[in-house]
Design a protein around this motif. Structure first.
Motif, PDB file in Angstrom:
ATOM      1  N   THR A  57       0.686  -1.231   0.066  1.00 56.22           N
ATOM      2  CA  THR A  57       0.097  -0.157   0.073  1.00 56.22           C
ATOM      3  C   THR A  57       0.765   1.315   0.025  1.00 56.22           C
ATOM      4  O   THR A  57       0.340   2.531  -0.495  1.00 56.22           O
ATOM      5  CB  THR A  57      -1.077  -0.011   1.398  1.00 56.22           C
ATOM      6  N   ASP A  58       2.113   1.210   0.642  1.00 56.41           N
ATOM      7  CA  ASP A  58       2.907   2.169   0.323  1.00 56.41           C
ATOM      8  C   ASP A  58       3.595   2.305  -0.815  1.00 56.41           C
ATOM      9  O   ASP A  58       4.568   3.328  -1.032  1.00 56.41           O
ATOM     10  CB  ASP A  58       3.843   2.402   1.728  1.00 56.41           C
ATOM     11  N   GLY A  59       3.549   1.426  -1.691  1.00 57.92           N
ATOM     12  CA  GLY A  59       4.295   1.680  -3.091  1.00 57.92           C
ATOM     13  C   GLY A  59       5.722   0.515  -2.933  1.00 57.92           C
ATOM     14  O   GLY A  59       6.336   0.453  -4.103  1.00 57.92           O
ATOM     15  N   THR A  60       5.857   0.060  -1.876  1.00 59.76           N
ATOM     16  CA  THR A  60       7.291  -0.744  -1.773  1.00 59.76           C
ATOM     17  C   THR A  60       7.045  -2.067  -2.683  1.00 59.76           C
ATOM     18  O   THR A  60       5.798  -2.611  -2.733  1.00 59.76           O
ATOM     19  CB  THR A  60       7.449  -1.202  -0.382  1.00 59.76           C
TER      20      THR A  60
END
Length: 114
Positions: A57-60
């Motif tokens: 969800t944080d783009g990791t």
């Protein structure tokens, strides 16, 4: 009409001798052709073994399956039929062609996905 996911886990076909894979592929494609002719086939296919990338969800981004996942889908079909019983009939035909058990799950309806 409801849509169903018919799937099997990665490795479920590992028991099949390599010499039989051509005939298993043809048997499975035959069922797909029948499902298309019957108007129930939406989409499906095999999935490359362990070739996934996860995006959090944080783009990791992480290459490989989600670590806590125990099963990885090896192949799937999306069909649209009038009853759960009809989905099970198609799953049985796919299982026979693939020579492995299939899991059947109803897909939740979303009016915007049509």
């Amino acid at each position: 009409m409801n849509r169903y996911l018919i799937s099997f886990d990665d490795g479920s076909m590992d028991h099949i001798p390599e010499t039989d894979l051509i005939s298993v592929g043809e048997a499975t494609r035959s069922v797909v052709r029948e499902a298309k002719a019957a108007g129930v086939w939406i989409f499906g296919g095999g999935i490359q073994r362990q070739q996934s990338t996860s995006v959090a969800t944080d783009g990791t981004i992480a290459v490989g399956p989600v670590p806590e996942t125990k099963a990885v889908i090896g192949g799937f079909a999306i069909i649209e039929v009038s009853s759960p019983e009809e989905a099970l009939v198609w799953a049985a035909r796919i299982a026979d062609g693939c020579r492995c058990a299939q899991e059947v799950r109803e897909i939740m309806f979303d009016p915007e996905s049509r």
